[in-house]
Design a protein around this motif. Structure first.
Motif, PDB file in Angstrom:
ATOM      1  N   LEU A 132       0.824  -1.206   0.000  1.00 21.93           N
ATOM      2  CA  LEU A 132       0.000   0.000   0.000  1.00 21.93           C
ATOM      3  C   LEU A 132       0.859   1.258   0.000  1.00 21.93           C
ATOM      4  CD1 LEU A 132      -2.847   0.937  -0.246  1.00 21.93           C
ATOM      5  CD2 LEU A 132      -3.060   0.891   2.221  1.00 21.93           C
ATOM      6  N   ALA A 133       1.988   1.243   0.704  1.00 21.04           N
ATOM      7  CA  ALA A 133       2.890   2.403   0.668  1.00 21.04           C
ATOM      8  C   ALA A 133       3.345   2.659  -0.765  1.00 21.04           C
ATOM      9  CB  ALA A 133       4.090   2.179   1.581  1.00 21.04           C
ATOM     10  N   ARG A 134       3.650   1.606  -1.501  1.00 21.82           N
ATOM     11  CA  ARG A 134       4.063   1.742  -2.906  1.00 21.82           C
ATOM     12  C   ARG A 134       2.923   2.308  -3.754  1.00 21.82           C
ATOM     13  NH1 ARG A 134       7.991   0.248  -6.868  1.00 21.82           N
ATOM     14  NH2 ARG A 134       7.068   1.096  -8.751  1.00 21.82           N
ATOM     15  N   ARG A 135       1.731   1.819  -3.531  1.00 25.09           N
ATOM     16  CA  ARG A 135       0.588   2.297  -4.324  1.00 25.09           C
ATOM     17  C   ARG A 135       0.256   3.753  -4.014  1.00 25.09           C
ATOM     18  NH1 ARG A 135      -2.731  -3.365  -4.242  1.00 25.09           N
ATOM     19  NH2 ARG A 135      -1.422  -4.353  -5.819  1.00 25.09           N
ATOM     20  N   VAL A 136       0.412   4.150  -2.762  1.00 26.65           N
ATOM     21  CA  VAL A 136       0.216   5.554  -2.394  1.00 26.65           C
ATOM     22  C   VAL A 136       1.267   6.404  -3.112  1.00 26.65           C
ATOM     23  CG1 VAL A 136       0.403   7.210  -0.481  1.00 26.65           C
ATOM     24  CG2 VAL A 136      -0.923   5.117  -0.187  1.00 26.65           C
ATOM     25  N   MET A 137       2.525   5.956  -3.091  1.00 25.45           N
ATOM     26  CA  MET A 137       3.595   6.680  -3.765  1.00 25.45           C
ATOM     27  C   MET A 137       3.309   6.821  -5.258  1.00 25.45           C
ATOM     28  SD  MET A 137       7.526   5.615  -4.470  1.00 25.45           S
ATOM     29  CE  MET A 137       6.910   4.464  -5.705  1.00 25.45           C
ATOM     30  N   ASP A 138       2.758   5.768  -5.865  1.00 21.61           N
ATOM     31  CA  ASP A 138       2.483   5.792  -7.302  1.00 21.61           C
ATOM     32  C   ASP A 138       1.502   6.892  -7.706  1.00 21.61           C
ATOM     33  OD1 ASP A 138       4.240   3.736  -7.867  1.00 21.61           O
ATOM     34  OD2 ASP A 138       2.698   2.175  -7.872  1.00 21.61           O
ATOM     35  N   PHE A 139       0.694   7.389  -6.773  1.00 23.85           N
ATOM     36  CA  PHE A 139      -0.204   8.506  -7.058  1.00 23.85           C
ATOM     37  C   PHE A 139       0.570   9.816  -7.188  1.00 23.85           C
ATOM     38  CE2 PHE A 139      -3.705   5.921  -5.312  1.00 23.85           C
ATOM     39  CZ  PHE A 139      -4.685   6.202  -6.239  1.00 23.85           C
ATOM     40  N   GLY A 140       1.762   9.853  -6.612  1.00 24.30           N
ATOM     41  CA  GLY A 140       2.513  11.091  -6.541  1.00 24.30           C
ATOM     42  C   GLY A 140       3.338  11.381  -7.767  1.00 24.30           C
ATOM     43  N   ASP A 141       3.907  12.570  -7.738  1.00 21.22           N
ATOM     44  CA  ASP A 141       4.810  13.019  -8.788  1.00 21.22           C
ATOM     45  C   ASP A 141       5.966  13.739  -8.110  1.00 21.22           C
ATOM     46  OD1 ASP A 141       5.769  13.408 -11.330  1.00 21.22           O
ATOM     47  OD2 ASP A 141       4.219  14.804 -11.959  1.00 21.22           O
ATOM     48  N   ASP A 142       6.816  14.331  -8.885  1.00 26.19           N
ATOM     49  CA  ASP A 142       8.001  15.025  -8.409  1.00 26.19           C
ATOM     50  C   ASP A 142       7.682  15.932  -7.217  1.00 26.19           C
ATOM     51  OD1 ASP A 142      10.280  16.569  -8.114  1.00 26.19           O
ATOM     52  OD2 ASP A 142      10.123  17.531 -10.062  1.00 26.19           O
ATOM     53  N   GLY A 143       8.333  15.661  -6.098  1.00 26.75           N
ATOM     54  CA  GLY A 143       8.193  16.497  -4.914  1.00 26.75           C
ATOM     55  C   GLY A 143       7.030  16.169  -4.007  1.00 26.75           C
ATOM     56  N   HIS A 144       6.210  15.191  -4.370  1.00 21.43           N
ATOM     57  CA  HIS A 144       5.042  14.865  -3.549  1.00 21.43           C
ATOM     58  C   HIS A 144       5.402  13.938  -2.393  1.00 21.43           C
ATOM     59  CE1 HIS A 144       2.055  15.649  -7.083  1.00 21.43           C
ATOM     60  NE2 HIS A 144       2.523  16.756  -6.550  1.00 21.43           N
ATOM     61  N   ILE A 145       4.791  14.211  -1.254  1.00 25.71           N
ATOM     62  CA  ILE A 145       4.802  13.312  -0.100  1.00 25.71           C
ATOM     63  C   ILE A 145       3.335  13.000   0.166  1.00 25.71           C
ATOM     64  CG2 ILE A 145       5.312  13.006   2.340  1.00 25.71           C
ATOM     65  CD1 ILE A 145       7.503  15.178   2.016  1.00 25.71           C
ATOM     66  N   LEU A 146       2.951  11.762  -0.088  1.00 29.23           N
ATOM     67  CA  LEU A 146       1.553  11.358   0.085  1.00 29.23           C
ATOM     68  C   LEU A 146       1.438  10.336   1.210  1.00 29.23           C
ATOM     69  CD1 LEU A 146       0.539  10.936  -3.673  1.00 29.23           C
ATOM     70  CD2 LEU A 146       0.224  12.932  -2.201  1.00 29.23           C
ATOM     71  N   CYS A 147       0.412  10.498   2.039  1.00 27.34           N
ATOM     72  CA  CYS A 147       0.133   9.582   3.145  1.00 27.34           C
ATOM     73  C   CYS A 147      -1.150   8.814   2.860  1.00 27.34           C
ATOM     74  CB  CYS A 147      -0.082  10.338   4.454  1.00 27.34           C
ATOM     75  SG  CYS A 147       1.320  11.207   5.098  1.00 27.34           S
ATOM     76  N   SER A 148      -1.169   7.569   3.277  1.00 25.47           N
ATOM     77  CA  SER A 148      -2.422   6.827   3.218  1.00 25.47           C
ATOM     78  C   SER A 148      -3.382   7.441   4.239  1.00 25.47           C
ATOM     79  CB  SER A 148      -2.186   5.352   3.542  1.00 25.47           C
ATOM     80  OG  SER A 148      -1.837   5.208   4.913  1.00 25.47           O
ATOM     81  N   PRO A 149      -4.684   7.253   4.051  1.00 24.29           N
ATOM     82  CA  PRO A 149      -5.648   7.801   5.021  1.00 24.29           C
ATOM     83  C   PRO A 149      -5.373   7.318   6.450  1.00 24.29           C
ATOM     84  CG  PRO A 149      -6.802   7.118   3.041  1.00 24.29           C
ATOM     85  CD  PRO A 149      -5.373   6.648   2.895  1.00 24.29           C
ATOM     86  N   ARG A 150      -4.981   6.059   6.609  1.00 23.11           N
ATOM     87  CA  ARG A 150      -4.716   5.512   7.944  1.00 23.11           C
ATOM     88  C   ARG A 150      -3.591   6.264   8.636  1.00 23.11           C
ATOM     89  NH1 ARG A 150      -3.158  -0.635   8.263  1.00 23.11           N
ATOM     90  NH2 ARG A 150      -5.288  -0.788   7.535  1.00 23.11           N
ATOM     91  N   LEU A 151      -2.466   6.429   7.951  1.00 26.46           N
ATOM     92  CA  LEU A 151      -1.327   7.116   8.556  1.00 26.46           C
ATOM     93  C   LEU A 151      -1.624   8.601   8.727  1.00 26.46           C
ATOM     94  CD1 LEU A 151       1.507   6.997   9.705  1.00 26.46           C
ATOM     95  CD2 LEU A 151       2.383   7.340   7.386  1.00 26.46           C
ATOM     96  N   ALA A 152      -2.285   9.203   7.758  1.00 27.64           N
ATOM     97  CA  ALA A 152      -2.619  10.631   7.861  1.00 27.64           C
ATOM     98  C   ALA A 152      -3.454  10.902   9.104  1.00 27.64           C
ATOM     99  CB  ALA A 152      -3.353  11.090   6.604  1.00 27.64           C
ATOM    100  N   GLU A 153      -4.430  10.059   9.361  1.00 33.56           N
ATOM    101  CA  GLU A 153      -5.279  10.260  10.541  1.00 33.56           C
ATOM    102  C   GLU A 153      -4.484  10.074  11.833  1.00 33.56           C
ATOM    103  OE1 GLU A 153      -8.225  11.679  12.594  1.00 33.56           O
ATOM    104  OE2 GLU A 153      -8.195  11.635  10.406  1.00 33.56           O
ATOM    105  N   ASP A 154      -3.614   9.074  11.865  1.00 30.23           N
ATOM    106  CA  ASP A 154      -2.759   8.875  13.050  1.00 30.23           C
ATOM    107  C   ASP A 154      -1.894  10.104  13.303  1.00 30.23           C
ATOM    108  OD1 ASP A 154      -3.774   6.330  13.395  1.00 30.23           O
ATOM    109  OD2 ASP A 154      -2.006   5.301  12.586  1.00 30.23           O
TER     110      ASP A 154
END
Length: 175
Positions: A132-154
């Motif tokens: 899931l960490a890989r799939r979250v990263m795949d949504f991003g582009d140059d310079g993006h830091i993306l969190c899954s909803p679970r980690l973002a809420e924590d």
């Protein structure tokens, strides 16, 4: 009482997954690609979040043009590493020509993984947390830091600072 099934060790970790944007461009020489990987590795190894984490509390999985690190402490370590790495790379990229810059995208997630042996008997890491960490990263582009909803809420529960900087993204589907 029945016994738990034996098998690979299950571990919960907070994952940091990073790769270099555009590294597979066929116009880049192998020498340039290797240099960028070495720069990324050096920058990660110099980040305080990496240095301060005991190696027995960190899972490491190289991925060719990046890596996945699992922190078995609180959820902040993955985010701190992501922010610090972006700052280091921004500094590194100053005054570089575009072909020499190192640009990354980062995905963060909190979840489970398994410690398994590879074909040579070495410890390896696999499981839904990494996937899931890989799939979250795949949504991003140059310079993006993306969190899954679970980690973002924590993270948003921990501090007002995180609540201010972490913005929910709605209406997305992960494979």
């Amino acid at each position: 009482m029945s016994e738990l099934p034996s098998g690979p060790s299950l571990i919960h970790a907070n994952f940091f997954f990073v790769d270099i944007v555009g590294l597979s461009d066929p116009d880049l020489s192998t020498t340039t690609q290797v240099k960028k990987i070495n720069v990324l590795n050096r920058c990660i190894s110099e980040c305080q979040a990496y240095v301060d984490t005991p190696k027995d509390l960190m899972l490491m999985l190289p991925t060719g043009d990046g890596c996945c690190l699992g922190f078995m402490q609180g959820p902040e370590f993955a985010l701190k590493l992501a922010v610090e790495l972006q700052r280091k790379l921004d500094k590194y990229n100053v005054a570089k020509i575009p072909s020499e810059t190192v640009r990354v995208r980062i995905g963060l997630h909190s979840g489970n993984c398994f410690i398994v042996n590879d074909l040579q008997g070495n410890k390896n890491v696999w499981g839904p947390g990494i996937i899931l960490a890989r799939r979250v990263m795949d949504f991003g582009d140059d310079g993006h830091i993306l969190c899954s909803p679970r980690l973002a809420e924590d993270l948003r529960e921990i501090s007002d600072e995180y609540r201010a900087i972490i913005k929910p993204v709605h209406d997305f589907t992960i494979k």
